[in-house]
Enzyme design. Structure first.
Site, PDB file in Angstrom:
ATOM      1  N   ASP A 104     128.922 -27.669 -56.559  1.00  0.00           N
ATOM      2  CA  ASP A 104     127.463 -27.910 -56.683  1.00  0.00           C
ATOM      3  C   ASP A 104     127.118 -28.903 -57.798  1.00  0.00           C
ATOM      4  OD1 ASP A 104     128.221 -26.021 -58.586  1.00  0.00           O
ATOM      5  OD2 ASP A 104     126.573 -24.630 -58.182  1.00  0.00           O
ATOM      6  N   SER A 163     130.622 -23.559 -54.464  1.00  0.00           N
ATOM      7  CA  SER A 163     130.457 -23.646 -55.922  1.00  0.00           C
ATOM      8  C   SER A 163     131.314 -22.655 -56.681  1.00  0.00           C
ATOM      9  CB  SER A 163     128.989 -23.467 -56.264  1.00  0.00           C
ATOM     10  OG  SER A 163     128.262 -24.397 -55.512  1.00  0.00           O
ATOM     11  N   ARG A 212     123.045 -21.737 -47.611  1.00  0.00           N
ATOM     12  CA  ARG A 212     122.073 -22.592 -46.921  1.00  0.00           C
ATOM     13  C   ARG A 212     122.780 -23.482 -45.910  1.00  0.00           C
ATOM     14  NH1 ARG A 212     118.874 -26.253 -50.489  1.00  0.00           N
ATOM     15  NH2 ARG A 212     120.817 -26.375 -51.634  1.00  0.00           N
TER      16      ARG A 212
HETATM   17  C1  GLC Z   1     130.591 -20.950 -61.538  1.00  0.00           C
HETATM   18  C2  GLC Z   1     131.600 -21.653 -60.617  1.00  0.00           C
HETATM   19  C3  GLC Z   1     131.377 -23.146 -60.605  1.00  0.00           C
HETATM   20  C4  GLC Z   1     129.932 -23.459 -60.272  1.00  0.00           C
HETATM   21  C5  GLC Z   1     129.004 -22.726 -61.253  1.00  0.00           C
HETATM   22  C6  GLC Z   1     127.525 -22.979 -60.946  1.00  0.00           C
HETATM   23  O1  GLC Z   1     130.854 -21.312 -62.833  1.00  0.00           O
HETATM   24  O2  GLC Z   1     132.919 -21.353 -61.039  1.00  0.00           O
HETATM   25  O3  GLC Z   1     132.226 -23.776 -59.653  1.00  0.00           O
HETATM   26  O4  GLC Z   1     129.716 -24.849 -60.346  1.00  0.00           O
HETATM   27  O5  GLC Z   1     129.264 -21.338 -61.185  1.00  0.00           O
HETATM   28  O6  GLC Z   1     127.176 -22.568 -59.680  1.00  0.00           O
END
Ligand code: GLC
Length: 518
Positions: free
Chosen positions: A257, A204, A141
């Site tokens: 995230d 993330s 996004r």
């Molecule tokens: C995976 C990633 C992590 C993220 C999570 C949720 O576990 O390693 O960084 O926060 O997914 O998206």
């Protein structure tokens, strides 16, 4: 027993006595594990528990487990394998807190506990316009966030799909695609591409941060494998791609995230101390006091607090603690990251449908489902989406008609019986309930460790929490079993689209010179 021995039957009686003794010992051990579930030694308990759970229908094991198997129905067998008792929840919390502490002490622990360089939460008064990028899983996004103060945010955003080809291609292709998305969105919104706008990047994945706007990728998760990113500074990769596109943009924050979710919810509700994602993947961030982070060697910070990106999805990958079954092992082995992200594989949306699929296929092979008729569509990896489980769990019709239409129309299973459909629904319930209870373990551990039992707000985002029926209630049940009356003060607040906004807010905090750690 000695008085029964005679010269003629001594040997048979001795053998009889010995086998009965072994069977009785095994039975007592089994009863102790299933009733108390609170073994003194966690490792031994986990081993015992694994034996107890690992009898899938195709197992050829002998002994008490095999004997029980003959009289168990498929439902009973799965209930035994997938139910997490209250006592097990308590044990898991103890182990979880121990592993959090390990991660806070050293860099190479299973749970990474990464200092995010975010050292304060917003007051709600921050203002300004920032760009935010959000790469979570299959979507990317581009957002323009206008912080209006008093917790108000206006957002304009465009969503793009990240294809499998990009996920598994090269760093340059992936980051050039991001730059292209930014450029076309700025055109669409009529924004000045040379103004040096400040940008927060929500990325993330597990990143070791070296500064608020610098961090290297440890390893990919959630099905990404793009080459040339692991070990690189992702802000450097983004900067270079933006420059190649001729865009003048200043990337001032790199954010997970979970951290974004915590911060954006705190903008509205200052009681927020934790951000959790329960979506394609799972993870959490929380506020920790600096003196509780022995591995922190950076400067002292004025607030004495640091948001920690836990990377809790990796928990259990050392193979000791988690109550996994043979089906979990199958999902893990077929994944692009075997023996990694074990906790995530029991909880998040990328894996729940896959677990269910493996169980269905196994029960077809034993003739316990669909009269043993093979279903080719279900034999394809990842062909059973977690969204199907949501639909099945929401199907309360007498004949389970929606479940029928999923199985017969989407997967071309020929003529299901009501018993088939009930069994499929029960499988979904067991997998969904186990996932929610496991997620509650993480939250209970954090609030216990940080002494927030008197009450706190946990912001939770992600498709599983938002759309999977009963998920939040099942988590609350487990929290009550774990924390008793204290669970009432733990507010699980639905957060939406927090990660993008959070990145913009963190960029704003950095912009006002408040994040002094850089
Ligand atoms: C995976 C990633 C992590 C993220 C999570 C949720 O576990 O390693 O960084 O926060 O997914 O998206």
């Amino acid at each position: 027993m000695t008085q029964l021995w005679s010269a003629d039957n001594r040997v048979p009686l001795f053998v009889f006595g010995l086998t009965t003794g072994i069977a009785l010992t095994a039975a007592v051990q089994y009863l102790v594990t299933s009733i108390s579930g609170t073994p003194l030694n966690l490792r031994a308990a986990a081993d015992e528990d694994r034996d107890h759970r690992s009898s899938s229908s195709s197992s050829s094991q002998q002994g008490p487990v095999a004997q029980r198997k003959n009289v168990e129905t498929a439902t009973q067998r799965l209930e035994r394998q997938f139910t997490i008792s209250t006592a097990m929840l308590h044990n898991l919390v103890k182990a979880f807190i121990r592993d959090m502490e390990r991660g806070l002490k050293r860099d190479n622990a299973v749970m990474k506990m990464i200092p995010s360089y975010v050292i304060r939460r917003p007051t709600g008064d921050e203002t300004g316009t920032y760009l935010a990028l959000d790469l979570g899983g299959s979507n990317f996004r581009v957002c323009e966030c206008t912080l209006a103060g008093k917790g108000q945010v206006r957002i304009r955003q465009k969503k793009f799909v990240v294809s499998e080809e990009l996920k598994t291609g090269t760093a340059t292709a992936l980051f050039d695609y991001f730059a292209e998305c930014v450029s076309s969105t700025m055109d669409g919104f009529g924004l000045d591409k040379q103004a040096g706008t400040k940008l927060g990047f929500t990325f993330s994945f597990p990143v070791q941060q070296q500064a608020l706007n610098r961090g290297t990728l440890y390893h990919w998760t959630k099905g990404f494998t793009a080459e040339g990113v692991v070990g690189q500074d992702v802000v450097g990769l983004l900067d270079a791609a933006l420059r190649r596109k001729g865009l003048k943009i200043d990337v001032t924050a790199l954010v997970n995230d979970t951290v974004g979710t915590l911060i954006s919810h705190a903008y509205l509700d200052t009681a927020t101390t934790m951000g959790v994602i329960l979506g394609t993947g799972t993870n959490a961030a929380y506020v920790e006091r600096l003196e509780n982070i022995p591995k922190w060697t950076g400067p002292k910070c004025p607030t004495n607090e640091m948001i920690i990106n836990m990377e809790w999805g990796a928990w259990g990958q050392d193979g000791i603690i988690l109550p996994t079954t043979d089906y979990d092992v199958k999902v893990d082995r077929a994944s692009p990251n075997p023996q990694k992200q074990s906790y995530e594989k029991m909880i998040s949306g990328l894996y729940l449908g896959e677990l269910t699929r493996y169980i269905i296929v196994d029960l077809i092979s034993t003739g316990e489902l669909f009269a043993g008729r093979r279903c080719e569509a279900l034999e394809v990896q990842h062909s059973f989406d977690t969204a199907n489980m949501s639909r099945i769990e929401r199907d309360h019709s007498m004949e389970l008609t929606d479940t029928r239409s999923i199985l017969e129309d989407l997967y071309a299973v020929k003529k299901t019986t009501l018993a088939d459909r009930r069994l499929v629904k029960r499988i979904c319930e067991l997998i969904g309930t186990r996932a929610a209870r496991m997620a509650a373990v993480g939250i209970a551990s954090v609030v216990t460790k940080t002494n927030k039992l008197a009450g706190t707000t946990v912001a939770v985002d992600g498709s599983v929490f938002e759309h999977y029926p009963h998920f939040a209630n099942r988590m609350r049940d487990a929290l009550r079993e774990l924390l008793g009356i204290n669970a009432e003060g733990i507010v699980l607040a639905q957060a939406r689209d927090g990660s993008g906004q959070g990145a913009a807010l963190i960029a704003a905090l950095a912009d006002h010179g408040e994040e002094k750690l850089q």
